[in-house]
Design a protein around this motif. Structure first.
Motif, PDB file in Angstrom:
ATOM      1  N   THR A 206      29.981  23.860  47.461  1.00 27.04           N
ATOM      2  CA  THR A 206      30.674  25.011  48.060  1.00 27.04           C
ATOM      3  C   THR A 206      32.133  25.109  47.622  1.00 27.04           C
ATOM      4  O   THR A 206      32.670  26.216  47.479  1.00 27.04           O
ATOM      5  CB  THR A 206      30.612  24.941  49.596  1.00 27.04           C
ATOM      6  N   LEU A 207      32.779  23.963  47.398  1.00 26.26           N
ATOM      7  CA  LEU A 207      34.168  23.989  46.945  1.00 26.26           C
ATOM      8  C   LEU A 207      34.265  24.574  45.536  1.00 26.26           C
ATOM      9  O   LEU A 207      35.177  25.362  45.237  1.00 26.26           O
ATOM     10  CB  LEU A 207      34.767  22.582  46.980  1.00 26.26           C
ATOM     11  N   LEU A 208      33.331  24.184  44.683  1.00 23.28           N
ATOM     12  CA  LEU A 208      33.319  24.728  43.322  1.00 23.28           C
ATOM     13  C   LEU A 208      32.926  26.208  43.338  1.00 23.28           C
ATOM     14  O   LEU A 208      33.414  26.991  42.512  1.00 23.28           O
ATOM     15  CB  LEU A 208      32.363  23.920  42.446  1.00 23.28           C
ATOM     16  N   ASN A 209      32.036  26.590  44.252  1.00 25.48           N
ATOM     17  CA  ASN A 209      31.724  28.016  44.401  1.00 25.48           C
ATOM     18  C   ASN A 209      32.978  28.804  44.760  1.00 25.48           C
ATOM     19  O   ASN A 209      33.236  29.888  44.220  1.00 25.48           O
ATOM     20  CB  ASN A 209      30.677  28.219  45.500  1.00 25.48           C
ATOM     21  N   GLY A 210      33.766  28.264  45.682  1.00 21.47           N
ATOM     22  CA  GLY A 210      34.998  28.933  46.096  1.00 21.47           C
ATOM     23  C   GLY A 210      35.987  29.062  44.958  1.00 21.47           C
ATOM     24  O   GLY A 210      36.629  30.110  44.784  1.00 21.47           O
ATOM     25  N   ALA A 211      36.097  27.991  44.149  1.00 22.49           N
ATOM     26  CA  ALA A 211      37.004  28.034  43.000  1.00 22.49           C
ATOM     27  C   ALA A 211      36.529  29.060  41.974  1.00 22.49           C
ATOM     28  O   ALA A 211      37.336  29.810  41.405  1.00 22.49           O
ATOM     29  CB  ALA A 211      37.095  26.649  42.369  1.00 22.49           C
ATOM     30  N   SER A 212      35.214  29.117  41.750  1.00 19.12           N
ATOM     31  CA  SER A 212      34.650  30.074  40.790  1.00 19.12           C
ATOM     32  C   SER A 212      34.911  31.508  41.228  1.00 19.12           C
ATOM     33  O   SER A 212      35.324  32.364  40.425  1.00 19.12           O
ATOM     34  CB  SER A 212      33.140  29.847  40.647  1.00 19.12           C
ATOM     35  N   SER A 213      34.667  31.770  42.492  1.00 20.58           N
ATOM     36  CA  SER A 213      34.878  33.121  43.020  1.00 20.58           C
ATOM     37  C   SER A 213      36.345  33.525  42.940  1.00 20.58           C
ATOM     38  O   SER A 213      36.676  34.658  42.558  1.00 20.58           O
ATOM     39  CB  SER A 213      34.393  33.185  44.471  1.00 20.58           C
ATOM     40  N   ALA A 214      37.226  32.601  43.280  1.00 20.40           N
ATOM     41  CA  ALA A 214      38.661  32.882  43.219  1.00 20.40           C
ATOM     42  C   ALA A 214      39.099  33.176  41.786  1.00 20.40           C
ATOM     43  O   ALA A 214      39.917  34.064  41.535  1.00 20.40           O
ATOM     44  CB  ALA A 214      39.448  31.714  43.791  1.00 20.40           C
TER      45      ALA A 214
ATOM     46  N   GLY B 164      29.536  25.027  40.625  1.00 19.07           N
ATOM     47  CA  GLY B 164      29.823  26.207  41.431  1.00 19.07           C
ATOM     48  C   GLY B 164      29.818  27.411  40.508  1.00 19.07           C
ATOM     49  O   GLY B 164      30.202  27.303  39.328  1.00 19.07           O
ATOM     50  N   VAL B 165      29.366  28.542  40.998  1.00 23.78           N
ATOM     51  CA  VAL B 165      29.224  29.728  40.144  1.00 23.78           C
ATOM     52  C   VAL B 165      29.704  30.973  40.883  1.00 23.78           C
ATOM     53  O   VAL B 165      29.553  31.080  42.108  1.00 23.78           O
ATOM     54  CB  VAL B 165      27.749  29.914  39.706  1.00 23.78           C
ATOM     55  N   ALA B 166      30.271  31.883  40.117  1.00 24.93           N
ATOM     56  CA  ALA B 166      30.570  33.236  40.619  1.00 24.93           C
ATOM     57  C   ALA B 166      30.166  34.224  39.537  1.00 24.93           C
ATOM     58  O   ALA B 166      30.369  33.967  38.344  1.00 24.93           O
ATOM     59  CB  ALA B 166      32.046  33.382  40.950  1.00 24.93           C
TER      60      ALA B 166
ATOM     61  N   ASN C  93      40.040  46.113  31.562  1.00 28.52           N
ATOM     62  CA  ASN C  93      40.506  46.946  30.437  1.00 28.52           C
ATOM     63  C   ASN C  93      39.823  48.313  30.429  1.00 28.52           C
ATOM     64  O   ASN C  93      39.426  48.837  29.383  1.00 28.52           O
ATOM     65  CB  ASN C  93      40.273  46.236  29.102  1.00 28.52           C
ATOM     66  N   GLY C  94      39.617  48.879  31.628  1.00 30.78           N
ATOM     67  CA  GLY C  94      39.068  50.211  31.754  1.00 30.78           C
ATOM     68  C   GLY C  94      37.555  50.290  31.652  1.00 30.78           C
ATOM     69  O   GLY C  94      36.995  51.384  31.718  1.00 30.78           O
ATOM     70  N   GLU C  95      36.881  49.179  31.519  1.00 29.05           N
ATOM     71  CA  GLU C  95      35.430  49.166  31.405  1.00 29.05           C
ATOM     72  C   GLU C  95      34.805  48.407  32.581  1.00 29.05           C
ATOM     73  O   GLU C  95      35.382  47.438  33.085  1.00 29.05           O
ATOM     74  CB  GLU C  95      34.990  48.530  30.090  1.00 29.05           C
ATOM     75  N   THR C  96      33.613  48.855  32.976  1.00 29.01           N
ATOM     76  CA  THR C  96      32.888  48.162  34.042  1.00 29.01           C
ATOM     77  C   THR C  96      32.079  47.021  33.427  1.00 29.01           C
ATOM     78  O   THR C  96      31.197  47.255  32.581  1.00 29.01           O
ATOM     79  CB  THR C  96      31.942  49.129  34.776  1.00 29.01           C
ATOM     80  N   VAL C  97      32.386  45.829  33.843  1.00 25.35           N
ATOM     81  CA  VAL C  97      31.737  44.635  33.273  1.00 25.35           C
ATOM     82  C   VAL C  97      31.499  43.588  34.361  1.00 25.35           C
ATOM     83  O   VAL C  97      32.015  43.695  35.477  1.00 25.35           O
ATOM     84  CB  VAL C  97      32.611  43.998  32.159  1.00 25.35           C
ATOM     85  N   TRP C  98      30.727  42.601  33.992  1.00 26.57           N
ATOM     86  CA  TRP C  98      30.545  41.413  34.831  1.00 26.57           C
ATOM     87  C   TRP C  98      31.405  40.274  34.276  1.00 26.57           C
ATOM     88  O   TRP C  98      31.519  40.121  33.055  1.00 26.57           O
ATOM     89  CB  TRP C  98      29.087  40.957  34.829  1.00 26.57           C
ATOM     90  N   ILE C  99      31.986  39.519  35.179  1.00 29.87           N
ATOM     91  CA  ILE C  99      32.648  38.271  34.782  1.00 29.87           C
ATOM     92  C   ILE C  99      31.905  37.131  35.468  1.00 29.87           C
ATOM     93  O   ILE C  99      31.697  37.140  36.686  1.00 29.87           O
ATOM     94  CB  ILE C  99      34.140  38.248  35.168  1.00 29.87           C
ATOM     95  N   GLY C 100      31.477  36.191  34.652  1.00 29.29           N
ATOM     96  CA  GLY C 100      30.785  35.022  35.184  1.00 29.29           C
ATOM     97  C   GLY C 100      31.632  33.767  35.011  1.00 29.29           C
ATOM     98  O   GLY C 100      32.288  33.578  33.974  1.00 29.29           O
ATOM     99  N   VAL C 101      31.637  32.938  36.033  1.00 28.69           N
ATOM    100  CA  VAL C 101      32.408  31.684  36.015  1.00 28.69           C
ATOM    101  C   VAL C 101      31.502  30.538  36.447  1.00 28.69           C
ATOM    102  O   VAL C 101      30.809  30.633  37.469  1.00 28.69           O
ATOM    103  CB  VAL C 101      33.626  31.746  36.961  1.00 28.69           C
TER     104      VAL C 101
END
Length: 291
Positions: free
Chosen positions: A99-107, A180-182, A189-197
Motif C-alpha cells: 500500500t505504501l508503494l501504491n501511494g507513492a506510485s499514485s502521487a 505498487g502501481v498507479a 502536453n495537450g493530449e489525453t494519455v495514460w501514465i503508468g507508474v
C-alpha cells in the motif's frame, strides 16, 4: 609418623595452592585473548550497520509509446497481475502488492500530470528513492518504471515495458519483493494519455537485523567478567601473602578456585553470545549487500 603426616598435609595444601594459581594463570591468559574479542565486538555498532546500508534505485529512461486515444479503462490490479505473470514465466516469485508503494506510485503519476513533466526526478528534485521514503517505505533496493501513452489493455502496458531492456530488468529483478502501481488518465502536453507508474522495492525489514537485546546482554556479562577478574586478582594476592598454615588458608584457595570456575563458565557463555551476534551481523550484511 606425626612428622610424616604433617608433611603430607603441607604437601596437600601446597598442591591446592599451586592448582589454584595455575588455574588462575590459565584464566588470565584466556581472559586476555577474550578481551581482544570484546574490544573487536564493541567496535561493531548496530546503528552503524543500518547506516551503512547502500540504498540502490533503478530508474530506466521513461517510456513514451504514443498511441491513439480510446475508451479503454485500465486498472492497477491487472497491471500487477500481468507483471507477476511475466515474473512467473521467468521462474521468479510474484511480487506482493504494498500500500505504501501504491501511494507513492499514485502521487508520482498525479504530480507528473499536475506539473507537466515525464521524468523520474520531479521539478522539486524528488527522485524515486526519496519518493518512496516520503511515503514511509524504508528500502534496501527500489526501482521505478514509467510509461506514457494509450493502450488497448493492461497486458499491452506490461508488454511495452518488457520490450524495453531497462524496464524488463526492473520487472524481473529477483531482489524485489513488493510492488505498487498507479495507472491514471489525464492531459499531458495537450493530449489525453495514460501514465503508468510501477514502484518496486525490497524493504529494510526483509533483512533480519542483529538483536539489540543480545548486544545488551553481552555488554552486561562483559562488565561482570571485568568485576570477577578484579576479585580474582585480589583473592590471588591474599592467597600469596597468607600463611599457608592458617586454618583459613584452604578455604581461601577453595573460594578462589570456585570463582575461577564461575569466571570460565561466564566467559564461555559470552564467547557463544558474541559468536551468535556476529553471525547475525553477517547475515544482515549479506542480505543488504547482495547484488
Amino acid at each position: 609418623m606425626g612428622t610424616i603426616k604433617f608433611i603430607s598435609i603441607l604437601i596437600l595444601i601446597a598442591a591446592a595452592f599451586v592448582a589454584g594459581v595455575f588455574l588462575k594463570d590459565n584464566v588470565v591468559e584466556f581472559y586476555n585473548d577474550f578481551n581482544t574479542q570484546i574490544r573487536s565486538f564493541q567496535e561493531t555498532d548496530l546503528g552503524q550497520i543500518i547506516l551503512e546500508v547502500q540504498k540502490k534505485v533503478s530508474m530506466p529512461s521513461p517510456l513514451n509509446v504514443g498511441g491513439t486515444e480510446n475508451q479503454i479503462v485500465l486498472i492497477k490490479s491487472k497491471i500487477i497481475e500481468e507483471t507477476n505473470i511475466q515474473r512467473q514465466n521467468n521462474g521468479l516469485p510474484v511480487l506482493k502488492e504494498n500500500t505504501l508503494l501504491n501511494g507513492a506510485s499514485s502521487a508520482k503519476a498525479s504530480d507528473m500530470f499536475k506539473n507537466q513533466y515525464f521524468e523520474h526526478v520531479s521539478p522539486l528534485g524528488i527522485d524515486p528513492g526519496k519518493l518512496v521514503s516520503n511515503h514511509g517505505y524504508e528500502y534496501i533496493v527500489a526501482g521505478e518504471n514509467l510509461i506514457l501513452g494509450n493502450f488497448s489493455s493492461e497486458k499491452e502496458v506490461v508488454e511495452k515495458w518488457m520490450a524495453s531492456p531497462g524496464h524488463r530488468e526492473n520487472i524481473l529483478n529477483n531482489r524485489y519483493l513488493e510492488i505498487g502501481v498507479a495507472i491514471i488518465k489525464g492531459t499531458y502536453n495537450g493530449e489525453t494519455v495514460w501514465i503508468g507508474v510501477q514502484e518496486f522495492g525490497l524493504p529494510l525489514s526483509a533483512c533480519s537485523q542483529p538483536d539489540p537485546t543480545l548486544k545488551s546482554q553481552i555488554d552486561f556479562d562483559k562488565e561482570h567478567l571485568d568485576s570477577l577478574s578484579l576479585q580474582l586478582d585480589e583473592k590471588k594476592n591474599q592467597i600469596e601473602t597468607a600463611n599457608s598454615k592458617s586454618p583459613a588458608y584452604k578455604q581461601m584457595v577453595d573460594d578462589y578456585n570456585q570463582m575461577v570456575q564461575e569466571y570460565n563458565s561466564l566467559a564461555e557463555q559470552v564467547k557463544i553470545e558474541i559468536a551468535n551476534y556476529n553471525n547475525q551481523i553477517s547475515i544482515f550484511n549479506n542480505c543488504v549487500g547482495e547484488k
